[in-house]
Enzyme design. Structure first.
Site, PDB file in Angstrom:
ATOM      1  N   ARG A  69       0.831  -1.219   0.000  1.00 40.71           N
ATOM      2  CA  ARG A  69       0.000   0.000   0.000  1.00 40.71           C
ATOM      3  C   ARG A  69       0.864   1.267   0.000  1.00 40.71           C
ATOM      4  NH1 ARG A  69      -2.083   2.304   4.322  1.00 40.71           N
ATOM      5  NH2 ARG A  69      -2.176   0.397   5.572  1.00 40.71           N
ATOM      6  N   TYR A 123     -17.920  13.887 -17.034  1.00 42.20           N
ATOM      7  CA  TYR A 123     -18.487  12.564 -16.762  1.00 42.20           C
ATOM      8  C   TYR A 123     -19.501  12.633 -15.606  1.00 42.20           C
ATOM      9  CZ  TYR A 123     -18.307   7.599 -15.410  1.00 42.20           C
ATOM     10  OH  TYR A 123     -18.612   6.309 -15.080  1.00 42.20           O
ATOM     11  N   ASP A 196      -8.961  15.950 -16.662  1.00 41.90           N
ATOM     12  CA  ASP A 196      -9.250  14.536 -16.895  1.00 41.90           C
ATOM     13  C   ASP A 196      -9.083  14.319 -18.394  1.00 41.90           C
ATOM     14  OD1 ASP A 196     -10.415  12.092 -17.515  1.00 41.90           O
ATOM     15  OD2 ASP A 196     -11.979  12.261 -15.986  1.00 41.90           O
ATOM     16  N   LYS A 221      -9.666   2.843 -19.534  1.00 41.96           N
ATOM     17  CA  LYS A 221     -10.020   3.122 -20.927  1.00 41.96           C
ATOM     18  C   LYS A 221      -8.803   2.893 -21.835  1.00 41.96           C
ATOM     19  CE  LYS A 221     -14.049   4.338 -19.265  1.00 41.96           C
ATOM     20  NZ  LYS A 221     -13.814   4.695 -17.895  1.00 41.96           N
TER      21      LYS A 221
HETATM   22  C1  LIG Z   1     -13.854  10.807 -18.500  1.00 37.99           C
HETATM   23  C2  LIG Z   1     -13.936   9.780 -17.410  1.00 37.99           C
HETATM   24  N1  LIG Z   1     -13.319  10.027 -16.248  1.00 37.99           N
HETATM   25  C3  LIG Z   1     -13.362   9.151 -15.226  1.00 37.99           C
HETATM   26  C4  LIG Z   1     -14.052   7.971 -15.337  1.00 37.99           C
HETATM   27  C5  LIG Z   1     -14.114   7.029 -14.168  1.00 37.99           C
HETATM   28  O1  LIG Z   1     -13.265   5.955 -14.421  1.00 37.99           O
HETATM   29  P1  LIG Z   1     -13.410   4.532 -13.698  1.00 37.99           P
HETATM   30  O2  LIG Z   1     -14.617   3.858 -14.240  1.00 37.99           O
HETATM   31  O3  LIG Z   1     -12.118   3.850 -14.039  1.00 37.99           O
HETATM   32  O4  LIG Z   1     -13.529   4.800 -12.233  1.00 37.99           O
HETATM   33  C6  LIG Z   1     -14.715   7.671 -16.526  1.00 37.99           C
HETATM   34  C7  LIG Z   1     -15.463   6.415 -16.663  1.00 37.99           C
HETATM   35  O5  LIG Z   1     -16.154   6.190 -17.629  1.00 37.99           O
HETATM   36  C8  LIG Z   1     -14.666   8.610 -17.591  1.00 37.99           C
HETATM   37  O6  LIG Z   1     -15.290   8.393 -18.759  1.00 37.99           O
END
Ligand SMILES: Cc1ncc(COP(=O)(O)O)c(C=O)c1O
Length: 413
Positions: A69, A123, A196, A221
């Protein structure tokens, strides 16, 4: 880290069955060879050559590992890779993109009484995190359109936030943010810019070079790309943010598993190949769908009909414009969209993006389900809008699949 040799097993011929079962295989002396690919270090704890050396690792005065961790060689290999790709000072991996976003907010100093200005095109779960987790802690979020630089600047000037939050390419309308302009606005207000960049990946853009302080990815992704790992990462422009970020990782504890780190490291090796192929196929598909009789509108930043075409052309590398195409089925509501989805044969119907499989998502029942139809319409997400994450299949096969599903949809409207 220098590998410490295991303590040799004391008098193995006299040890009992249970002692041997536990220790015998772990005490081989090893060889001075380095595996070509980073192994999966699944061990929770690490030994050091001496108690004094272990004390130094725990105390942070010597490099090394003591407890997964706190740090782990497989995780560190992934962190180092993404640090290099993002041209960063450092990075820390997390168990999901959401855990990474939570960690970066804490690291950037969000606490009771602090304010944040966020792009309104982000998101849905991130919005829910701001609303359901950060707001009760006393963090106030104001939304503004990040693709309207002047309106965004006015919002930032009025709020004077500690943090500005945007996504490079938004979901599902694929709005592209002018990152250098937003970074200037954040800097003038003394705010940290968090980007992001999940939909872009470091192949298309490295936001730290535009002036961001932090980048987050859902490595679930494009970075992993194979649809078999949930993970996230926070990337920092300055090394001074790393101790706090590590502290959040250690104490909140949302670390990535070593096996997941290994798979992600492996996935990243083909990231540029996948990304180029997927973006080129997406452009081809978007071009073919534009003008199709059954389609009302195509959203793709690589098309000059997209509102952010010019920004995308300036910001994203090598003329690539992302690997997601959204489109509106003409005159369709839920029933007609379902008919289209059920007629797809090659494309999967799935909720994620960035995999080497093509996947179609209907935002109204998934990513934007929590919003009322009115709220969705206000954001430009109509009842006929679908999102296609383009994979690495042959683009002609994907086009044929979408066209035959459109024919099935159009035949009965
Ligand atoms: C732009 C974006 N940021 C963050 C996330 C969150 O990612 P996770 O599902 O790996 O927690 C997503 C998930 O679809 C996303 O599309």
């Amino acid at each position: 880290m220098a590998q410490s040799k295991p303590r040799p097993l004391p008098h193995p011929e006299r040890l009992g069955f249970s002692s041997l079962a536990v220790h015998a295989g772990e005490r081989l002396p090893g060889f001075d060879t380095k595996p070509v690919t980073t192994p999966i270090y699944s061990s929770v704890a690490f030994e050091a050559p001496s108690a004094e050396a272990l004390d130094a690792v725990f105390g942070g005065t010597a490099p090394g590992y003591c407890y997964t961790r706190h740090g782990n060689p497989t995780l560190e290999a992934l962190e180092e890779t993404i640090t290099r790709l993002e041209k960063a000072a450092g990075a820390i991996v997390f168990s999901s993109g959401m855990a990474a976003i939570h960690a970066v907010l804490l690291t950037a100093g969000m606490k009771s009484g602090e304010r944040m200005v966020s792009s309104q095109d982000i998101y849905g779960a991130t919005q829910a995190l701001f609303r359901d987790v950060m707001t009760p802690l006393g963090v106030e979020t104001t939304y503004a359109p990040a693709t309207d630089t002047e309106a965004f600047e006015r919002a930032v000037a009025a709020v004077r936030p500690r943090v500005v939050f945007v996504e490079t390419i938004s979901n599902p309308l694929l709005r592209v943010v002018d990152l250098p302009a937003i970074a200037r606005i954040a800097r003038q207000a003394g705010a940290s810019l968090i980007v992001d960049s999940t939909f872009a990946s470091p192949v298309l853009v490295t936001p730290l070079e535009s002036g961001a302080e932090f980048v987050v990815h859902s490595t679930t992704k494009y970075l992993n790309g194979h649809g078999d790992v949930t993970g996230g990462i926070v990337v920092c422009a300055g090394a001074d943010s790393l101790p706090m970020l590590r502290q959040v990782s250690k104490l909140v504890g949302g670390i990535l598993g070593p096996f997941e780190a290994y798979l992600t490291l492996r996935g990243i090796k083909t990231l540029p190949l996948r990304m180029k192929r997927q973006c080129e196929s997406a452009r081809q598909i978007a071009g073919r769908l534009q003008g199709h009789a059954a389609i009302e509108r195509v959203y793709y930043p690589g098309l000059d009909s997209h509102p952010d075409h010019a920004v995308a052309a300036r910001l994203l590398r090598d003329g690539l414009a992302g690997a997601v195409v959204s489109f509106v089925l003409r005159g369709a509501g839920k029933v007609e969209v379902f008919r289209f989805m059920d007629a797809l044969r090659l494309c999967c119907v799935g909720t994620t993006v960035g995999d080497l499989y093509s996947q179609l998502l209907y935002p109204a029942i998934s990513s934007h389900r929590a919003l009322s139809p009115e709220e969705r319409h206000r954001l430009g997400i109509g009842d006929g809008l679908v999102r296609l994450s383009v994979g690495i299949e042959d683009p002609e096969d994907l086009i044929e699949d979408v066209e035959q599903a459109l024919a099935a949809f159009a035949a009965r409207t």
